[in-house]
Structures are given as structure tokens and as C-alpha cells.
Write a protein that holds these residues in place. Sequence first.
Motif, PDB file in Angstrom:
ATOM      1  N   LYS A 190      21.893  55.753  37.941  1.00  0.00           N
ATOM      2  CA  LYS A 190      23.265  55.328  37.692  1.00  0.00           C
ATOM      3  C   LYS A 190      23.539  55.368  36.184  1.00  0.00           C
ATOM      4  CE  LYS A 190      23.740  52.447  41.815  1.00  0.00           C
ATOM      5  NZ  LYS A 190      24.092  51.110  42.354  1.00  0.00           N
ATOM      6  N   PRO A 191      23.597  56.575  35.633  1.00  0.00           N
ATOM      7  CA  PRO A 191      23.744  56.687  34.179  1.00  0.00           C
ATOM      8  C   PRO A 191      25.073  56.171  33.655  1.00  0.00           C
ATOM      9  CG  PRO A 191      24.033  58.814  35.222  1.00  0.00           C
ATOM     10  CD  PRO A 191      23.541  57.882  36.287  1.00  0.00           C
ATOM     11  N   TRP A 192      26.097  56.129  34.518  1.00  0.00           N
ATOM     12  CA  TRP A 192      27.416  55.684  34.059  1.00  0.00           C
ATOM     13  C   TRP A 192      27.472  54.167  33.880  1.00  0.00           C
ATOM     14  CZ3 TRP A 192      29.333  59.933  32.493  1.00  0.00           C
ATOM     15  CH2 TRP A 192      29.087  61.118  33.187  1.00  0.00           C
ATOM     16  N   THR A 193      26.480  53.447  34.397  1.00  0.00           N
ATOM     17  CA  THR A 193      26.459  51.995  34.247  1.00  0.00           C
ATOM     18  C   THR A 193      25.346  51.546  33.302  1.00  0.00           C
ATOM     19  OG1 THR A 193      25.030  51.770  36.196  1.00  0.00           O
ATOM     20  CG2 THR A 193      27.406  51.642  36.534  1.00  0.00           C
ATOM     21  N   ASN A 194      24.771  52.493  32.561  1.00  0.00           N
ATOM     22  CA  ASN A 194      23.715  52.196  31.593  1.00  0.00           C
ATOM     23  C   ASN A 194      22.454  51.662  32.262  1.00  0.00           C
ATOM     24  OD1 ASN A 194      22.776  52.335  28.981  1.00  0.00           O
ATOM     25  ND2 ASN A 194      23.526  50.324  28.383  1.00  0.00           N
ATOM     26  N   ASP A 195      22.241  52.018  33.517  1.00  0.00           N
ATOM     27  CA  ASP A 195      21.020  51.639  34.221  1.00  0.00           C
ATOM     28  C   ASP A 195      19.949  52.702  34.004  1.00  0.00           C
ATOM     29  OD1 ASP A 195      22.143  49.347  35.134  1.00  0.00           O
ATOM     30  OD2 ASP A 195      22.572  50.082  37.149  1.00  0.00           O
ATOM     31  N   ALA A 217      19.157  63.974  27.624  1.00  0.00           N
ATOM     32  CA  ALA A 217      19.759  63.069  26.643  1.00  0.00           C
ATOM     33  C   ALA A 217      20.325  61.848  27.346  1.00  0.00           C
ATOM     34  CB  ALA A 217      20.851  63.775  25.843  1.00  0.00           C
ATOM     35  N   GLN A 218      20.571  60.797  26.573  1.00  0.00           N
ATOM     36  CA  GLN A 218      21.065  59.541  27.115  1.00  0.00           C
ATOM     37  C   GLN A 218      22.577  59.444  26.969  1.00  0.00           C
ATOM     38  OE1 GLN A 218      18.318  57.260  24.564  1.00  0.00           O
ATOM     39  NE2 GLN A 218      17.656  56.192  26.412  1.00  0.00           N
ATOM     40  N   ARG A 219      23.200  58.800  27.946  1.00  0.00           N
ATOM     41  CA  ARG A 219      24.655  58.708  27.997  1.00  0.00           C
ATOM     42  C   ARG A 219      25.223  57.676  27.018  1.00  0.00           C
ATOM     43  NH1 ARG A 219      29.094  57.681  27.506  1.00  0.00           N
ATOM     44  NH2 ARG A 219      30.831  57.716  28.962  1.00  0.00           N
ATOM     45  N   PHE A 220      24.613  56.511  26.880  1.00  0.00           N
ATOM     46  CA  PHE A 220      25.204  55.438  26.096  1.00  0.00           C
ATOM     47  C   PHE A 220      24.467  55.231  24.771  1.00  0.00           C
ATOM     48  CE2 PHE A 220      26.589  54.434  30.404  1.00  0.00           C
ATOM     49  CZ  PHE A 220      27.931  54.175  30.202  1.00  0.00           C
ATOM     50  N   SER A 221      25.096  55.687  23.667  1.00  0.00           N
ATOM     51  CA  SER A 221      24.544  55.494  22.320  1.00  0.00           C
ATOM     52  C   SER A 221      23.036  55.720  22.294  1.00  0.00           C
ATOM     53  CB  SER A 221      24.873  54.074  21.819  1.00  0.00           C
ATOM     54  OG  SER A 221      26.260  53.912  21.717  1.00  0.00           O
ATOM     55  N   GLY A 222      22.629  56.795  22.903  1.00  0.00           N
ATOM     56  CA  GLY A 222      21.207  57.056  23.047  1.00  0.00           C
ATOM     57  C   GLY A 222      20.735  58.196  22.176  1.00  0.00           C
ATOM     58  N   HIS A 223      19.678  58.824  22.600  1.00  0.00           N
ATOM     59  CA  HIS A 223      19.090  59.941  21.877  1.00  0.00           C
ATOM     60  C   HIS A 223      18.804  61.065  22.862  1.00  0.00           C
ATOM     61  CE1 HIS A 223      18.545  57.937  17.996  1.00  0.00           C
ATOM     62  NE2 HIS A 223      18.222  56.856  18.671  1.00  0.00           N
ATOM     63  N   GLY A 224      18.422  62.204  22.313  1.00  0.00           N
ATOM     64  CA  GLY A 224      17.964  63.305  23.120  1.00  0.00           C
ATOM     65  C   GLY A 224      16.453  63.375  23.105  1.00  0.00           C
ATOM     66  N   PHE A 225      15.906  64.040  24.116  1.00  0.00           N
ATOM     67  CA  PHE A 225      14.466  64.216  24.218  1.00  0.00           C
ATOM     68  C   PHE A 225      14.183  65.643  24.659  1.00  0.00           C
ATOM     69  CE2 PHE A 225      15.626  59.885  25.262  1.00  0.00           C
ATOM     70  CZ  PHE A 225      14.809  59.143  24.430  1.00  0.00           C
ATOM     71  N   LYS A 226      13.090  66.223  24.132  1.00  0.00           N
ATOM     72  CA  LYS A 226      12.708  67.551  24.577  1.00  0.00           C
ATOM     73  C   LYS A 226      11.205  67.598  24.821  1.00  0.00           C
ATOM     74  CE  LYS A 226      11.796  70.105  20.256  1.00  0.00           C
ATOM     75  NZ  LYS A 226      12.175  71.300  19.472  1.00  0.00           N
ATOM     76  N   SER A 227      10.822  68.476  25.736  1.00  0.00           N
ATOM     77  CA  SER A 227       9.417  68.678  26.055  1.00  0.00           C
ATOM     78  C   SER A 227       9.138  70.169  26.116  1.00  0.00           C
ATOM     79  CB  SER A 227       9.071  68.032  27.405  1.00  0.00           C
ATOM     80  OG  SER A 227       7.746  68.343  27.779  1.00  0.00           O
ATOM     81  N   THR A 228       8.110  70.597  25.419  1.00  0.00           N
ATOM     82  CA  THR A 228       7.723  72.008  25.435  1.00  0.00           C
ATOM     83  C   THR A 228       6.642  72.288  26.473  1.00  0.00           C
ATOM     84  OG1 THR A 228       6.101  71.622  23.685  1.00  0.00           O
ATOM     85  CG2 THR A 228       8.312  72.312  23.005  1.00  0.00           C
ATOM     86  N   ASN A 229       6.221  71.232  27.201  1.00  0.00           N
ATOM     87  CA  ASN A 229       5.176  71.413  28.220  1.00  0.00           C
ATOM     88  C   ASN A 229       5.586  70.778  29.542  1.00  0.00           C
ATOM     89  OD1 ASN A 229       4.944  68.727  27.465  1.00  0.00           O
ATOM     90  ND2 ASN A 229       3.104  69.084  26.236  1.00  0.00           N
ATOM     91  N   LEU A 230       6.902  70.832  29.820  1.00  0.00           N
ATOM     92  CA  LEU A 230       7.453  70.337  31.085  1.00  0.00           C
ATOM     93  C   LEU A 230       7.067  68.892  31.344  1.00  0.00           C
ATOM     94  CD1 LEU A 230       7.112  73.502  33.322  1.00  0.00           C
ATOM     95  CD2 LEU A 230       9.156  72.598  32.232  1.00  0.00           C
ATOM     96  N   SER A 231       7.275  68.053  30.329  1.00  0.00           N
ATOM     97  CA  SER A 231       7.254  66.594  30.404  1.00  0.00           C
ATOM     98  C   SER A 231       5.907  65.943  30.147  1.00  0.00           C
ATOM     99  CB  SER A 231       7.771  66.089  31.755  1.00  0.00           C
ATOM    100  OG  SER A 231       6.749  66.033  32.724  1.00  0.00           O
ATOM    101  N   VAL A 232       4.869  66.689  29.808  1.00  0.00           N
ATOM    102  CA  VAL A 232       3.608  66.036  29.458  1.00  0.00           C
ATOM    103  C   VAL A 232       3.806  65.184  28.209  1.00  0.00           C
ATOM    104  CG1 VAL A 232       1.216  66.386  28.774  1.00  0.00           C
ATOM    105  CG2 VAL A 232       2.244  67.843  30.537  1.00  0.00           C
TER     106      VAL A 232
END
Length: 268
Positions: A45-50, A88-103
Motif C-alpha cells: 500500500k505505497p499510497w498510504t506510506n505503508d 524508489a520510495q513514494r513519500f519523501s524517500g530515496h531510490g535504490f539500485k541493485s546490479t545483482n538482482l537484489s543481493v
Amino acid sequence: DLGFLSDMPAPSSGSGWTVLPTNWSGKEIADIAIHSKGIFATVGKPWTNDSTTLLRSKDYGMTWSALKTDVGLLPIAIKMNDSTLYTAQRFSGHGFKSTNLSVTWTQWGDALDYTALVFAAGDSLLLAGTYGQGIRYSTDGATTWSAMNTGIPDDAQVPILTDGRNGWVYACVNINGSVKLYRLHRSTMQWSRADNGIDTTKNINACAVTPDGTVFAVVWDRVYRSQDNGATWTQMAILNDYLQSVTAISNTTLLVGTVSAGTYRSTD
């Protein structure tokens, strides 16, 4: 509700629609991205900051594994030529990246309200749409970012970004409650309105691009088509419901999702 539809390669056998055993009752599917490495989805529920979870399926959605759980994860983008995964995060958040499919994950970007991510122009541009901070872009894998708001207000809300063909990118931009379609070419890096022929008294809800570059947009109950990269549009259909999403499966097959009348398909 069908809030969006996404391209997905067909399995080796079988046809039609199948209810997937996801056990996601009461949760929203915030975004889906398709890659040769699998199907990726943000669920919660990204629209409710959950809390929202980024998941991956390698068997056409039959089973899923969690890759990352965080507050308000929403958009997903995958670089096609090296499989780098971005969210990335919806509410005043940050982005995240993975070059090894989330390891492992690396944080990127300022604390913004991220609503859309897309790779465009042959993977040379990573664009991020925001809620109230316009559009940002990166050419170095999210290490550095710059504003891309020439032609739109700096405080625009950008719920949808769509990669086009031949260097074009399309954006649904909300300005003071009115959502209009804009386009940008990689060579100019400037946005301009792209709705000549569209009923501009109503909001544009989504757009999609076929492999050959034809652009489709859905506006209220109508489907429009452009064969000149969004310069001019022709009304193609009026459907009996509020249209919420559109995706191009091929050059000739289009799916349109509605609020209450299911999914429409066109093969011509």
C-alpha cells in the motif's frame, strides 16, 4: 480496477487469462516491470506510506520471491543491457539500485516523492517522475541527477513516464489538477505538449508505444492513436467505461484496462 497493464512474453503453452496464486488480498500492485530475468512487481500500500515489497517471479507469476521490503516502494525500472534493477520510495524517500538482482542495494537520489521510473532512448537516460518536483534524469546509472523541467513547471506532478522509439519519451503531467501529455526528444531535452487532436478538456490517464513506434493514449472513455511520435492524434474508439490503462503487446495488439468493465483487446 485495472490500474495498469504491462507487457509480458507469452508462456510456451496455454492461452487466455489465469488467476495467479499470489495471496495478495487487500494489497495493491503498485508497478510491474518485465525483463528476460523475470517479472518484477511492487506489492503493498505505497499510497498510504505503508510497507511495500518488491518481488520477482521467474515462472510467469506462478511463484514469487521477495527482493526488498521498505516503506512506500512504488516504481520499478530495469536497464535492459545489464539487468540493473531500480526502485524508489513514494513519500519523501530515496531510490535504490541493485546490479545483482537484489543481493545488495545501493541508495541513490534526493529525498523526493517518486512516482515513476523509466529507461529511455536506448538505455541512455534514466528518468524519474515525482509528485510535485517535476522530472529528474540521470545518464550515469543514478549516481548524479539533474532537473528535466524545461517546458513543464518545476513543481509538476508526474504519475506516468513512457519510453518511446527513436529517442522520444512521453510523460503524463498533472498541473493544477489537469493531466496532459508531453513529449521530449533526447536531442533537445525539452518537453512540449503532445495532444493535438485529443480532447484536452479531460485528463490523459496513460499512454503506450508499440514496437514500431505508434503511440496510443487513453482519455476518459476514448482511445487515441498517433503515428508521428505524438505530434498529431486520431480518435480510434469510444469504450463504455472509464479507461485507466493501456499497453501495447505488439504492433497490432492493444490492451485497455477499465475501472469496472474489465479489459478490452484490439488486434487491428
